[in-house]
Enzyme design. Structure first.
Site, mmCIF file in Angstrom:
data_model
loop_
_atom_site.group_PDB
_atom_site.id
_atom_site.type_symbol
_atom_site.label_atom_id
_atom_site.label_comp_id
_atom_site.label_asym_id
_atom_site.label_seq_id
_atom_site.Cartn_x
_atom_site.Cartn_y
_atom_site.Cartn_z
ATOM 1 N N TYR A 81 -12.031 -8.948 -27.775
ATOM 2 C CA TYR A 81 -11.009 -10.069 -27.482
ATOM 3 C C TYR A 81 -9.823 -10.692 -27.915
ATOM 4 O O TYR A 81 -9.146 -10.559 -27.564
ATOM 5 C CB TYR A 81 -11.483 -11.497 -27.237
ATOM 6 C CG TYR A 81 -11.148 -12.141 -27.210
ATOM 7 C CD1 TYR A 81 -10.424 -13.081 -25.802
ATOM 8 C CD2 TYR A 81 -9.754 -13.117 -28.362
ATOM 9 C CE1 TYR A 81 -9.591 -14.099 -25.698
ATOM 10 C CE2 TYR A 81 -9.740 -14.291 -27.761
ATOM 11 C CZ TYR A 81 -9.176 -15.090 -26.522
ATOM 12 O OH TYR A 81 -8.331 -15.634 -26.285
ATOM 13 N N ASP B 121 -13.628 -13.593 -22.351
ATOM 14 C CA ASP B 121 -14.251 -14.551 -23.610
ATOM 15 C C ASP B 121 -15.576 -15.656 -22.859
ATOM 16 O O ASP B 121 -15.566 -15.125 -21.875
ATOM 17 C CB ASP B 121 -13.252 -15.225 -23.964
ATOM 18 C CG ASP B 121 -12.982 -15.967 -23.197
ATOM 19 O OD1 ASP B 121 -12.922 -15.804 -21.957
ATOM 20 O OD2 ASP B 121 -12.268 -17.405 -23.291
ATOM 21 N N GLU C 80 -5.184 -17.540 -31.972
ATOM 22 C CA GLU C 80 -6.475 -17.249 -31.649
ATOM 23 C C GLU C 80 -7.983 -16.582 -32.470
ATOM 24 O O GLU C 80 -9.273 -16.778 -31.837
ATOM 25 C CB GLU C 80 -6.228 -15.277 -30.871
ATOM 26 C CG GLU C 80 -5.589 -15.532 -29.575
ATOM 27 C CD GLU C 80 -5.733 -16.091 -28.682
ATOM 28 O OE1 GLU C 80 -6.843 -16.224 -28.695
ATOM 29 O OE2 GLU C 80 -5.068 -16.482 -27.274
#
Length: 346
Positions: free
Chosen positions: A127, A145, A44
């Site tokens: 996020y 996102d 991520e």
DNA sequence: CAATCGTGGTC
DNA sequence: TGACCAAGATT
């Protein structure tokens, strides 16, 4: 209605989920396989503002070199920055190390399991905290996102331009987030945005949400989300000095941790600005190879002239230090610096 | 909070 | 060629 939408998207994801090295396939997830939080976090962070295609090789290399978060926490700073070179946004790499060390020193080597606690880690924002909480720990956290913003803006025909619309789009995304399989749902919305609800020419004909989509009904899907126009990029100028000793050592400097290319290796030279400034790092016969490096950063274009010199064994640089040929990997350089190297040696 | 922070692919 | 875009965070 909410559950009907999320269910139909999950069904689509079960059939169409793209395979990625860090992803547990929905069928395996249903069978009880849980993703490794370290893998989820690493992927991520790498995926922030970066394409899946670019991340794949970096993710595999990092995992091979540092299989566990304890390994990464124990790594040398320069090794991590070198391994990150070329991926961009280098503050991510500095925060990656800080985060790994915090997880080991303050959390016993286990990632926190809630979005709230994850938010306290370096480099983990709204996020990424939601993504890790949902994917690794089954918390029904909402990921927002660029994909989700686009999908929500179209689904609900939000005409307010970004970034003003962000809070509104976040609220809409939260209202859709199911309590069931939140990790797969989060990845499903992003896959939808990446493969069907694309920025240009969305493939509405095969979209699982086609019938519920207000923008599609109005025929304005390709115009959304609206965005405030960006400023034109200015051009900056600079000079890079490449000094090589007869033994093959190159003169390099480690850039300060803050600012552009922070923490990365680079060629000595004055700061880039409206005009190129001569600032040789040592006395030598500097030659101009003629070629120029052109490179575009986030908010400016760079045109960088080059100076090359062969220097003696006792040369004493005013800045930087010589890196022996055996210790120098061009792949450790950020792309703009590697372009200079390639031009001079290529 | 608007500005800062990379790079490669695409149209 | 240039503008836009990609699973944002930080200050």
């Amino acid at each position: 209605m909410r559950d009907a939408l999320s269910d139909s998207l999950i069904d689509w994801y079960d059939a169409h989920a793209r395979q990625m090295p860090w992803r547990v396939r929905p069928a395996d997830r249903a069978a009880g396989v849980r993703p490794d939080p370290y893998h989820v976090w690493l992927s991520e962070v790498m995926l922030q503002q970066t394409t899946v295609a670019a991340v794949r090789a970096y993710f595999l290399r990092f995992l091979e070199r540092w299989p566990r978060v304890e390994d990464l926490a124990a790594a040398e700073d320069g090794d991590v920055m070198g391994e990150w070179a070329g991926l961009g946004y280098y503050a991510r790499a500095r925060n990656l190390l800080k985060c790994a060390r915090a997880v080991v020193a303050e959390h016993g080597g286990r990632f926190p399991t809630t979005r709230e606690a994850l938010l306290g880690l370096p480099g983990v924002g709204p996020y990424t905290a939601s993504a890790i909480a949902a994917i690794a720990f089954d918390e029904p956290a909402t990921v927002v996102d660029g994909n989700v913003e686009r999908v929500m803006a179209r689904l609900h025909a939000v005409e307010t331009p970004l970034p003003t619309a962000k809070p509104e789009l976040t609220k809409l995304a939260e209202d859709l987030t199911p309590n069931h399989r939140p990790g797969d749902y989060a990845q499903a919305v992003m896959d939808l945005g990446a493969t069907i609800c694309t920025p240009k020419r969305p493939a509405c004909g095969i979209c699982p949400w086609m019938e519920g989509c207000t923008a599609r009904a109005r025929g304005i899907q390709a115009e959304l989300p609206r965005k405030i126009p960006k400023q034109k990029k200015p051009t900056r100028f600079g000079i890079a000095y490449l000094a090589r000793r007869a033994d093959g050592a190159w003169l390099l400097e480690r850039r300060p941790d803050r600012g552009l290319l922070g923490g990365m290796l680079g060629w000595p030279g004055a700061e880039w600005g409206a005009e190129a400034v001569e600032a040789p790092p040592l006395e030598a016969e500097w030659n101009d190879p003629g070629a120029e490096v052109r490179h575009t950063f986030t908010h400016f274009h760079l045109r960088m002239a080059l100076r090359v010199a062969e220097v003696g064994p006792d040369a004493q640089p005013r800045s930087g230090s010589f890196v022996a040929a055996n210790d120098f990997r061009p792949s450790d350089l950020p792309t703009v610096m590697r372009k200079a190297y390639n031009l001079v040696t290529g």
